[in-house]
Motif scaffolding. Structure first.
Motif, short mmCIF file in Angstrom:
data_model
loop_
_atom_site.label_atom_id
_atom_site.label_comp_id
_atom_site.label_asym_id
_atom_site.label_seq_id
_atom_site.Cartn_x
_atom_site.Cartn_y
_atom_site.Cartn_z
N ASN A 166 -4.72 -6.86 -1.09
CA ASN A 166 -4.68 -6.24 -2.42
C ASN A 166 -4.15 -7.15 -3.53
OD1 ASN A 166 -5.57 -3.77 -1.24
ND2 ASN A 166 -3.45 -3.26 -0.69
N THR A 194 0.82 -1.21 0.00
CA THR A 194 0.00 0.00 0.00
C THR A 194 0.86 1.26 0.00
OG1 THR A 194 -0.11 -0.09 2.43
CG2 THR A 194 -1.88 -1.16 1.19
N HIS A 240 3.31 -1.08 -5.25
CA HIS A 240 1.95 -0.57 -5.28
C HIS A 240 1.40 -0.45 -6.70
CE1 HIS A 240 -1.07 2.70 -5.33
NE2 HIS A 240 -1.50 2.12 -4.21
#
Length: 490
Positions: free
Chosen positions: A341, A238, A318
């Motif tokens: 994610n 992140t 990311h």
């Protein structure tokens, strides 16, 4: 007229002639005769059934017999190479079979009679009950639970026939196989403190970094004995400032010297950034104890000082949306799984081989996936665009497939245990084949049963197509023994 000569009569002693008499009367029990007839009838049925089964299934065998097998390998070897010739000629099925053979050769025979193979964290052989205690995990992580034993599995299979089952199959059913350690023991009424409590162990971390521009492929290779509870996890960072792929290896130890027993290294293997984790030979949780097979001789004596647990975290930058290739070759792990994610990344190829444990991902996207476990489970939700294959020798393969392309090839196979594929009814049109040697009847369900077309129906093989024939799309579900195979269009 001539007088006829009268023949002389010769007397014969009657004592020399045996009289033809009925057998002596013996009192018999009328109930015994039907029992004897029933035994003979059952024996003939079994013999005829075996011969018929062999003929109908067109069993193929590359070995031509069992003369080359070791006695200890006889039982699994009897079934490993037994399947219809039609399946052997399908590329996706043959590829998975070769992959599972490679895993057996490199990670150990799942039927090894070494004492370590009888650990309580090892899934049970056919006909035995489930392991009493599942492996323990770090806080918040669930262990790979045992596949349901035959009794519970039988009830579950019956429920499979109802369409309402699909509403909970994705979540509740998976958790029935893999649940938290606390829930497991609450359900059984015997709380159990985890053996290796990582919160009480010393953590030592090593981070390997590489540029995704330089290396399009990576792999983690782990061998040697480690205490139960190890995890391998994929995730996406992140932190927008992260530009490299980080492979973080953390060792949780009860004694400082245990860290020295583990060798960590990273190197370029023909364009693949490889991370190798190896515990030195001769250590098995008890210091200075030499054993012939060091990999899994885990006696876990309840002493925290002998704990050595690993955790591997592969974190992508990311801005990563695609990565070409990942390979896992892990001796044992509580789980190989996805982290935060990960659903935002698509992969080219993912190949994961595990000796003992569970492979569970949710929403993993890839062009090709090849997952194999010798002892444990493959479960979760996967989104392949070309092919998906999951193989288990002793355990369960229960997967949910969400195709991202029109043509897709899916294979789920288990030698000893159930296998099932759930796939959206509106996202698949093509062929299918379900196979077993001895087990429950093949089950196919769909919202509209008339969309299921069975063209080959035999005692061990059910093949056909869903909605329309398509040689470029095929689903194969195989559960050879002690389970059942299920294909659910939902």
């Amino acid at each position: 007229m001539e007088k006829t000569q009268k023949k002389d009569y010769v007397a014969v002693p009657t004592s020399d002639v045996e009289e033809a008499t009925l057998p002596a009367y013996e009192e018999t029990n009328p109930a015994e005769q039907p029992q004897q007839k029933r035994r003979k009838r059952i024996g003939l049925y079994l013999l005829g059934g075996a011969i018929t089964l062999l003929g109908l299934t067109h069993i193929c065998s590359t070995n031509g017999g069992f003369e080359n097998y070791d006695v200890n390998d006889m039982v699994p070897a009897m079934f490993e190479d037994r399947e219809p010739c039609a399946l052997r000629h399908i590329e996706q099925y043959a590829e998975l079979k070769d992959f599972m053979t490679e895993l057996t050769d490199t990670l150990g025979n799942p039927w090894d009679k070494h004492p370590s193979a009888r650990m309580h964290d090892l899934p049970p052989p056919p006909g035995e009950g489930p392991p009493h205690h599942p492996p323990h995990s770090p806080p918040g992580q669930g262990p790979p639970h045992h596949p349901p034993h035959h009794g519970d599995d039988h009830k579950h299979h019956k429920h499979h026939k109802h369409h309402k089952h699909h509403k909970h199959h994705k979540g509740d059913d998976d958790r029935a196989l893999v649940t938290t350690d606390g829930d497991h023991h609450k359900k059984h009424g015997h709380p159990h403190k985890p053996f290796c409590d990582i919160e009480k162990l010393k953590a030592t971390s090593t981070v390997f970094k590489f540029s995704p521009e330089e290396f399009k492929r990576t792999g983690v290779f782990l061998n040697g004995y480690f205490s139960r509870g190890g995890h391998v996890r994929l995730s996406k960072s992140t932190d927008k400032s992260v530009s490299d792929v980080n492979v973080k290896v953390t060792l949780y130890t009860g004694r400082d010297e245990l860290v020295k027993e583990v060798k960590l290294s990273a190197f370029d293997h023909e364009g693949q950034y490889a991370v190798q984790i190896e515990r030195k030979r001769g250590h098995c949780g008890r210091p200075h104890r030499l054993v012939q097979d060091h990999d899994d001789d885990d006696r876990e004596d309840g002493r925290q000082e002998n704990c050595l647990v690993y955790n591997v975290e592969i974190e992508f930058p990311h801005d990563t949306t695609y990565f070409e290739d990942i390979e896992f070759h892990i001796k044992s792990a509580q789980r190989i799984e996805g982290g935060k994610n990960l659903e935002d990344i698509s992969f080219g190829t993912i190949k994961a081989g595990l000796g003992r444990g569970a492979i569970i991902f949710e929403g993993l996207k890839a062009k090709k996936l090849m997952l194999g476990v010798l002892n444990g489970v493959v479960m979760g939700t996967y989104q392949p665009s070309e092919s998906f294959s999951a193989g288990v020798v002793n355990g369960a393969a229960k997967v949910h497939i969400e195709p991202t392309a029109h043509n897709i090839n899916v294979t789920a196979s288990s030698t000893f245990g159930p296998a099932s594929v759930d796939i959206p009814a509106d996202r698949y049109k093509g062929n299918f084949a379900l196979f077993n040697l001895f087990g429950e009847t093949s089950t196919i369900t769909a919202p509209n049963p008339e969309d299921i077309h069975v063209t080959k129906y035999r005692p061990t093989l059910k093949a056909g197509y869903y909605k329309e024939e398509n040689s470029k799309s095929r689903i194969i579900v195989s559960a050879k023994l002690h389970g059942g195979e299920y294909l659910n269009f939902n």
